[in-house]
Design a protein around this motif. Structure first.
Motif, PDB file in Angstrom:
ATOM      1  N   ASN A 196       3.430   8.953  -2.549  1.00 32.48           N
ATOM      2  CA  ASN A 196       4.461   7.961  -2.230  1.00 32.48           C
ATOM      3  C   ASN A 196       4.966   8.108  -0.797  1.00 32.48           C
ATOM      4  O   ASN A 196       6.165   8.052  -0.526  1.00 32.48           O
ATOM      5  CB  ASN A 196       5.624   8.051  -3.213  1.00 32.48           C
ATOM      6  CG  ASN A 196       5.204   7.693  -4.624  1.00 32.48           C
ATOM      7  OD1 ASN A 196       4.509   6.701  -4.846  1.00 32.48           O
ATOM      8  ND2 ASN A 196       5.602   8.503  -5.595  1.00 32.48           N
ATOM      9  N   ARG A 206       9.358  -0.318  -6.894  1.00 31.82           N
ATOM     10  CA  ARG A 206       8.889   0.981  -7.360  1.00 31.82           C
ATOM     11  C   ARG A 206       9.862   1.658  -8.325  1.00 31.82           C
ATOM     12  O   ARG A 206       9.614   2.792  -8.754  1.00 31.82           O
ATOM     13  CB  ARG A 206       8.615   1.874  -6.140  1.00 31.82           C
ATOM     14  CG  ARG A 206       7.427   1.424  -5.278  1.00 31.82           C
ATOM     15  CD  ARG A 206       6.108   1.430  -6.037  1.00 31.82           C
ATOM     16  NE  ARG A 206       5.866   2.672  -6.712  1.00 31.82           N
ATOM     17  CZ  ARG A 206       5.455   3.774  -6.085  1.00 31.82           C
ATOM     18  NH1 ARG A 206       5.189   3.757  -4.781  1.00 31.82           N
ATOM     19  NH2 ARG A 206       5.277   4.887  -6.761  1.00 31.82           N
ATOM     20  N   LYS A 261      -3.633   3.169  -0.711  1.00 35.35           N
ATOM     21  CA  LYS A 261      -4.329   2.207  -1.559  1.00 35.35           C
ATOM     22  C   LYS A 261      -3.347   1.113  -1.954  1.00 35.35           C
ATOM     23  O   LYS A 261      -2.134   1.332  -1.942  1.00 35.35           O
ATOM     24  CB  LYS A 261      -4.864   2.885  -2.830  1.00 35.35           C
ATOM     25  CG  LYS A 261      -5.983   3.897  -2.598  1.00 35.35           C
ATOM     26  CD  LYS A 261      -6.487   4.451  -3.920  1.00 35.35           C
ATOM     27  CE  LYS A 261      -7.639   5.425  -3.681  1.00 35.35           C
ATOM     28  NZ  LYS A 261      -8.166   5.967  -4.957  1.00 35.35           N
ATOM     29  N   PHE A 269       0.830  -1.199   0.000  1.00 37.99           N
ATOM     30  CA  PHE A 269       0.000   0.000   0.000  1.00 37.99           C
ATOM     31  C   PHE A 269       0.871   1.258   0.000  1.00 37.99           C
ATOM     32  O   PHE A 269       1.928   1.302   0.630  1.00 37.99           O
ATOM     33  CB  PHE A 269      -0.888   0.037   1.253  1.00 37.99           C
ATOM     34  CG  PHE A 269      -2.001  -0.966   1.271  1.00 37.99           C
ATOM     35  CD1 PHE A 269      -3.324  -0.551   1.151  1.00 37.99           C
ATOM     36  CD2 PHE A 269      -1.745  -2.320   1.407  1.00 37.99           C
ATOM     37  CE1 PHE A 269      -4.364  -1.476   1.175  1.00 37.99           C
ATOM     38  CE2 PHE A 269      -2.775  -3.253   1.434  1.00 37.99           C
ATOM     39  CZ  PHE A 269      -4.087  -2.828   1.315  1.00 37.99           C
ATOM     40  N   ASP A 270       0.390   2.287  -0.687  1.00 39.68           N
ATOM     41  CA  ASP A 270       1.020   3.609  -0.647  1.00 39.68           C
ATOM     42  C   ASP A 270      -0.019   4.612  -1.133  1.00 39.68           C
ATOM     43  O   ASP A 270      -1.135   4.229  -1.526  1.00 39.68           O
ATOM     44  CB  ASP A 270       2.279   3.648  -1.514  1.00 39.68           C
ATOM     45  CG  ASP A 270       3.346   4.599  -0.952  1.00 39.68           C
ATOM     46  OD1 ASP A 270       2.976   5.564  -0.240  1.00 39.68           O
ATOM     47  OD2 ASP A 270       4.534   4.365  -1.222  1.00 39.68           O
ATOM     48  N   ASN A 271       0.339   5.901  -1.134  1.00 34.82           N
ATOM     49  CA  ASN A 271      -0.589   6.903  -1.648  1.00 34.82           C
ATOM     50  C   ASN A 271       0.014   7.618  -2.852  1.00 34.82           C
ATOM     51  O   ASN A 271       1.124   7.289  -3.299  1.00 34.82           O
ATOM     52  CB  ASN A 271      -1.025   7.886  -0.548  1.00 34.82           C
ATOM     53  CG  ASN A 271       0.126   8.727  -0.018  1.00 34.82           C
ATOM     54  OD1 ASN A 271       1.223   8.737  -0.574  1.00 34.82           O
ATOM     55  ND2 ASN A 271      -0.125   9.441   1.061  1.00 34.82           N
ATOM     56  N   PHE A 272      -0.708   8.603  -3.379  1.00 35.68           N
ATOM     57  CA  PHE A 272      -0.245   9.291  -4.590  1.00 35.68           C
ATOM     58  C   PHE A 272       1.038  10.076  -4.359  1.00 35.68           C
ATOM     59  O   PHE A 272       1.794  10.342  -5.291  1.00 35.68           O
ATOM     60  CB  PHE A 272      -1.350  10.214  -5.126  1.00 35.68           C
ATOM     61  CG  PHE A 272      -2.513   9.480  -5.719  1.00 35.68           C
ATOM     62  CD1 PHE A 272      -2.355   8.728  -6.878  1.00 35.68           C
ATOM     63  CD2 PHE A 272      -3.768   9.514  -5.131  1.00 35.68           C
ATOM     64  CE1 PHE A 272      -3.416   8.034  -7.438  1.00 35.68           C
ATOM     65  CE2 PHE A 272      -4.838   8.827  -5.678  1.00 35.68           C
ATOM     66  CZ  PHE A 272      -4.668   8.072  -6.834  1.00 35.68           C
ATOM     67  N   GLN A 291       2.075  -1.325 -11.422  1.00 27.00           N
ATOM     68  CA  GLN A 291       0.924  -0.771 -10.703  1.00 27.00           C
ATOM     69  C   GLN A 291      -0.348  -1.594 -10.867  1.00 27.00           C
ATOM     70  O   GLN A 291      -1.438  -1.123 -10.572  1.00 27.00           O
ATOM     71  CB  GLN A 291       0.706   0.678 -11.130  1.00 27.00           C
ATOM     72  CG  GLN A 291       1.859   1.584 -10.754  1.00 27.00           C
ATOM     73  CD  GLN A 291       1.548   3.053 -10.950  1.00 27.00           C
ATOM     74  OE1 GLN A 291       0.428   3.495 -10.774  1.00 27.00           O
ATOM     75  NE2 GLN A 291       2.561   3.819 -11.307  1.00 27.00           N
ATOM     76  N   THR A 301      -2.638  -4.331  -9.356  1.00 28.75           N
ATOM     77  CA  THR A 301      -2.810  -4.903  -8.018  1.00 28.75           C
ATOM     78  C   THR A 301      -3.755  -6.100  -7.991  1.00 28.75           C
ATOM     79  O   THR A 301      -4.217  -6.497  -6.923  1.00 28.75           O
ATOM     80  CB  THR A 301      -3.322  -3.829  -7.040  1.00 28.75           C
ATOM     81  OG1 THR A 301      -4.591  -3.331  -7.497  1.00 28.75           O
ATOM     82  CG2 THR A 301      -2.330  -2.690  -6.921  1.00 28.75           C
ATOM     83  N   ARG A 358      -0.887  -0.624  -4.135  1.00 24.47           N
ATOM     84  CA  ARG A 358      -0.090   0.081  -5.143  1.00 24.47           C
ATOM     85  C   ARG A 358       0.626  -0.858  -6.117  1.00 24.47           C
ATOM     86  O   ARG A 358       0.685  -0.598  -7.309  1.00 24.47           O
ATOM     87  CB  ARG A 358       0.942   0.970  -4.440  1.00 24.47           C
ATOM     88  CG  ARG A 358       1.684   1.931  -5.363  1.00 24.47           C
ATOM     89  CD  ARG A 358       0.729   2.922  -5.987  1.00 24.47           C
ATOM     90  NE  ARG A 358       1.369   3.765  -6.967  1.00 24.47           N
ATOM     91  CZ  ARG A 358       1.871   4.978  -6.726  1.00 24.47           C
ATOM     92  NH1 ARG A 358       1.817   5.480  -5.503  1.00 24.47           N
ATOM     93  NH2 ARG A 358       2.414   5.689  -7.682  1.00 24.47           N
ATOM     94  N   THR A 359       1.178  -1.936  -5.616  1.00 25.45           N
ATOM     95  CA  THR A 359       1.917  -2.842  -6.505  1.00 25.45           C
ATOM     96  C   THR A 359       1.996  -4.218  -5.879  1.00 25.45           C
ATOM     97  O   THR A 359       1.883  -4.373  -4.664  1.00 25.45           O
ATOM     98  CB  THR A 359       3.335  -2.313  -6.796  1.00 25.45           C
ATOM     99  OG1 THR A 359       3.940  -3.098  -7.823  1.00 25.45           O
ATOM    100  CG2 THR A 359       4.211  -2.357  -5.554  1.00 25.45           C
TER     101      THR A 359
END
Length: 226
Positions: free
Chosen positions: A52, A223, A136, A47-50, A168, A170, A138-139
């Motif tokens: 990063n 990433r 969310k 999980f991560d956000n926009f 990206q 998931t 993320r990968t």
């Protein structure tokens, strides 16, 4: 009560891996959860956000940080764990709870209202992170793990091979999820985890000549591709 563990990560060559695994086999036993060949496959969705947030905190070496992931083994949906790996100063803590495939798909599609009142504290914690920091999935990251355990010091030594990322995408339960390699073919990630002390016999075995001393995060490696 969660117990903090020491954790070391290094990149070693394939040749070193072959030598070291033979040495360790004389002093450590293979993890009982491993397959007949002493290995198993791990797939994790991070999980991560926009912005990063998680990636940047790792890169900048924050002493206090959290990382959430959903983990399965062998691409099988029989056991699905939500995990939080936390760093507090130099110690690592891990919390986990089981979730269902349906719950993961809800999380993946940002259908999270149900999480706020869930009876699992980790689900509620993730809800807060998703609600207020927009975390969310993320990968997806795949790798083959070869684990060894030693009772004194509660030592666990693992070799992670063939690390791949979905970039990206998931959809972790897709049987044909496209993956790309993130490391050179001759690099293996060595991880050493222990409680209060690392026994001298293991410490001696791990003294490799050309070990690259950087900390290798599989999520950070994944990433590199976006």
């Amino acid at each position: 009560m969660l117990v903090g563990r020491q954790e070391l990560k290094h990149a070693i060559s394939l040749a070193e891996y072959q030598v070291l695994r033979k040495k360790l086999a004389h002093f450590m036993r293979s993890d009982p959860h491993a397959g007949p060949n002493g290995k198993y496959m791990i797939r994790s969705t991070y999980f991560d956000n926009f912005d990063n947030k998680v990636l940047q905190e790792k890169k900048e070496g924050y002493l206090n940080r959290d990382k959430y992931r959903v983990r399965i083994y062998g691409k099988c949906d029989e056991v699905i764990n939500l995990e939080r790996k936390s760093k507090r100063n130099n110690l690592t803590f891990k919390s986990k709870c089981q979730i269902t495939k349906r719950e993961f798909e809800k999380i993946r599609n940002s259908e999270i209202a149900w999480m706020e009142e869930d009876n699992r504290s980790l689900i509620r914690d993730l809800f807060f992170e998703m609600q207020y920091y927009q975390l969310k999935p993320r990968t997806v990251v795949d790798y083959i793990r070869e684990p060894y355990v030693y009772p004194y010091g509660n030592v666990r030594v693992t070799f992670d091979l063939k690390i791949q990322t979905s970039m990206q995408n998931t959809n972790m339960f897709a049987s044909n999820l496209p993956m790309v390699d993130v490391l050179e073919a001759d690099i293996v990630i060595l991880e050493v985890k222990y409680d209060n002390y690392l026994p001298d016999v293991i410490k001696h075995l791990l003294q490799l000549s050309d070990t690259r001393q950087e900390a290798y995060s599989k999520y950070q490696l994944s990433r590199m591709y976006g």
